[in-house]
Design an enzyme around this catalytic site. Structure first.
Site: not given
Ligand code: PAF
Length: 282
Positions: A30, A37
């Site tokens: 997100m 990430h």
């Molecule tokens: O973990 C996240 O950032 C969100 O829940 C995801 C998996 C991108 C789904 O919107």
């Protein structure tokens, strides 16, 4: 690195890569990317020929009084970070692209979404599984990578992939922590300095539970009680524990008494206005 915002272009590009025999790894996010990430992206880079990162703040996984409107965003910064780890495509669809008028189909994992985070966020996991299914269909990945910080989310996605026969390997990647132990999360940006300084106490308490377990304390309720006590004694700011529970690591069944299978302790805490989650495999 390419940025694609349209569903059709994304699907065409994925199909074209598959025709060329390239494998695809998807990292769904997100945005407001952090080292956690980037670790998913590095692992994706090792696995596949083409790395796709999706950045989409998914409105349907937020409850009515949650932080959808103030969720932190920084597309330019995110694109630079993706470039720095060798991402090939950043998929940035709009809400209208993902949920066009008339949209009325959802994906629900029925049982393991009812407790832990699901108890206080009733439609959250349905929002997650729906958007992740869409992202799978739009990016056609061989692999999809998710962080273990969202331990229940990872279990829910694995269940969905098994139940719906998605031909995708789900890869869980260990939690990346700040140097003081706080699990990395985009929501950490909400913490004012005092709460930020106190937040690592959550992981300290989990680690202490791990130590007690290794020393022979194997009663789940007792371990959870020590975590709760430690947090309440060490955090001065407004702090409310939503849950501390121990669950079977593999099937997510709650353990209330003697721990005799691989187990994970999971916690959600409201520190001031910020909801933080963390977990530790015992
Ligand atoms: O973990 C996240 O950032 C969100 O829940 C995801 C998996 C991108 C789904 O919107």
């Amino acid at each position: 690195m390419q940025q694609i915002s349209s569903n059709l272009k994304m699907q065409d590009s994925a199909r074209e890569s598959r025709r060329r025999g390239q494998s695809i790894a998807l990292v769904p996010t997100m945005g407001f990317l952090h080292e956690g990430h980037l670790e998913l992206m590095r692992k994706a880079r090792e696995k596949a020929d083409l790395v796709v990162v999706s950045i989409f703040v998914n409105p349907i996984q937020f409850g009515p009084n949650e932080d959808l409107d103030r969720y932190p965003r920084d597309l330019e910064g995110d694109l630079a970070k993706c470039r720095s780890v060798g991402v090939d495509i950043v998929f940035t669809p709009t809400p209208e692209e993902v949920y066009p008028e008339g949209f009325q189909t959802v994906v629900t994992v029925t049982e393991i979404t009812k407790f832990l985070c699901g108890a206080s966020r009733p439609n959250h996991f349905q929002g997650v599984t729906t958007v992740v299914s869409k992202l799978f269909n739009l990016t056609l990945p061989d692999y999809a990578l998710f962080g273990e910080k969202d331990f229940q989310q990872l279990a829910v996605i694995r269940r969905m992939v098994a139940d719906l026969h998605f031909p995708i390997e789900i890869i869980g990647v260990p939690i990346v922590r700040e140097t003081d132990g706080l699990a990395m999360s985009s929501r950490n940006a909400y913490l004012p300095p005092k709460e930020r300084a106190e937040a690592p106490e959550i992981y300290k308490a989990l680690k202490n539970a791990g130590t007690l377990f290794r020393k022979g304390l194997d009663d789940a309720t007792e371990l959870c009680r020590t975590v709760s006590e430690q947090i309440n004694n060490s955090i001065e700011s407004d702090c409310e524990i939503e849950y501390i529970e121990i669950h079977d690591t593999n099937n997510l069944t709650q353990i209330k008494n003697k721990i005799s299978t691989p187990a994970t302790i999971l916690i959600a805490v409201h520190l001031g206005k910020t909801r933080l989650i963390d977990n530790l495999q015992l």
